[in-house]
Design an enzyme around this catalytic site. Sequence first.
Site, PDB file in Angstrom:
ATOM      1  CD  GLU A 411      44.003  15.820 -31.054  1.00 16.22           C
ATOM      2  OE1 GLU A 411      43.633  14.649 -31.175  1.00 16.22           O
ATOM      3  OE2 GLU A 411      43.269  16.722 -30.641  1.00 16.22           O
TER       4      GLU A 411
HETATM    5  C1  NOJ Z   1      40.977  13.529 -30.589  1.00 13.52           C
HETATM    6  C2  NOJ Z   1      40.611  14.519 -29.531  1.00 13.52           C
HETATM    7  O1  NOJ Z   1      40.724  15.807 -30.061  1.00 13.52           O
HETATM    8  C3  NOJ Z   1      41.479  14.401 -28.286  1.00 13.52           C
HETATM    9  O2  NOJ Z   1      40.947  15.228 -27.297  1.00 13.52           O
HETATM   10  C4  NOJ Z   1      41.580  12.973 -27.839  1.00 13.52           C
HETATM   11  O3  NOJ Z   1      42.381  12.876 -26.686  1.00 13.52           O
HETATM   12  C5  NOJ Z   1      42.150  12.141 -28.975  1.00 13.52           C
HETATM   13  N1  NOJ Z   1      41.254  12.215 -30.088  1.00 13.52           N
HETATM   14  C6  NOJ Z   1      42.367  10.674 -28.618  1.00 13.52           C
HETATM   15  O4  NOJ Z   1      41.156  10.038 -28.467  1.00 13.52           O
END
Ligand code: NOJ
Length: 568
Positions: A411
């Site tokens: 991410e």
């Molecule tokens: C981490 C989380 O895993 C994800 O689901 C979320 O969208 C992001 N943070 C942004 O807040």
Amino acid sequence: MSLQRMLKLLYALVLCVSANEDFDWTKNERGSFYYGTFPTGFSWGAGGSAYQTEGAWDKDGKGMSIWDVFAHKKGKIFLNDTADHSCEGYYKFKDDITLMKDMKFNHYRFSISWPRIFPNGIKADHINEKGIKYYDDLINMLLDNNITPIVTLYHWDLPQVLQEKYGGWQNASMVNYFNDFANLCFERFGDRVKYWITFNNPWSSAVEGYETGEHAPGLKLKGTGAYKAAHHIIKAHAKVWHTYDTQWRSKQKGLVGISLLADWGEPVDITNQRDIEAAERYVQFYMGWFATPIFNGDYPQVMKDYIGRKSAQQGLGTSRLPVFSSQEKSYIKGTCDFLGIGHFTTRYITQKNYPSGRGNSYFTDRDLVELVDPRWPDPGSEWLYSVPWGFRRLLNFVKTQYGNPMIYVTENGVSEKVQRCTDLCDEWRMQYFKDYINEMLKALKDGVNVKGYTAWSLLDKFEWDEGFSERFGLFYVDFLNKNKPRYPKASVQYYKRIISSNGFPNQREVESWRRKATETCSSSNQLLAADPLTSHMEMVTEIVVPTVCTLCILLAAVFLMFLLRGRF
Ligand code: NOJ
């Protein structure tokens, strides 16, 4: 001491020293932009998660998750939004794969909803074949389009039944229930899925779910709840890794990792030892809490020391941080084929003492304060400051602490504030991606073993307690329109160019990307501006037309009655 023993000791010492090099806190190079490309085969993609995108919350036999229940309670989510429909990804995944294909993604990261597969959380109760079919179709279509699925088994949506019956992650029985669920996923999907992530960001599940209560299940067990939840999550992760290792690996030849969220903590003053220690504590209490047991066999020493000392000062007989037995330590150590890193932002850290007392919590246990530099760009979520150099620091820290593991960035991205929501020309997101991806490239040059990058997220989606007010998507989703149309933001074009060049080939080319991307987004903006008309048209067809028809029929009936009366 015999010579043999001395040699053994020396050998152990050499092993220790070579396993973990030291991270150099005092060296923070913030050099200029680096033009260059990623190694061939570097994997590019984007991601999302089940509860945030699927919708269809009560369809086709799906059971309730803790997030379904939590979001339906008034006052928990911004504007009381729920993800009941969200992006309707359950119905629109084919369209989404077309978008990914056009961007030439190598992988797509998504999660499997546990209660969509086991509606009551438990295998013996019931397996929902319709849920399995949905993920089968999704996986098959991704593979047909040459997109590798990276699958998360737990992105926070615990079956509600398990919360109600056992207290969720407060209870050790979750370890076996989660293992059953994972095992079924390996059995049904593992012939095609080769990258498994057991848990997504367990820090949030533990701290926000069981300590602050901002997330489902909303418990506020200050100073104990998060540690207990994390303890069971770590054990569950290890068990699932072993299950894969012993039962599936030789047949399926996949990898099992975990995805940890990690903000970077930079000492306010890198010449001050106390600040350096406080910054390291911040990172250890965040990522190290999970990574250190998994790579090195036990909780970080600093967590054991701080929580142990504070528990004793409170007059408790044992530490609030649970303890792993020596069997557990060796069972947990080494249970990671790759490390997923979720990273968004950085904080400056300095030391601050919180005297121990009744108000003990995860946060006060750390004895530090988090600061931000007001000059850091802050385009979206309140907590998300753009500090690209922190990313390189974090990646280098991981390399030194855990023996240079294989890393997938699972991410990384930025949101926009609500008032800018209809602007598809997302300059700030292009800048964020450019700078963060560049720092990742520098980290690769430093020798960090990063294999892939996942932009977060493919679509705007439900952002947990912030509802739909924070948009992380490369694609804008019009949530007011029942069809949930997707519109590309400018960053789609920008990211596409990074992917097709596999990095940043040269200054002249990279500088033209922003202009080219912004050119396309103004026409998309026009499309979006026309969208209220679409919603209006829907209202006309769905409400106005049927109402007018019904009225006509009624009037015709009355008229007919009058006619008939006149006759007889
Ligand atoms: C981490 C989380 O895993 C994800 O689901 C979320 O969208 C992001 N943070 C942004 O807040």
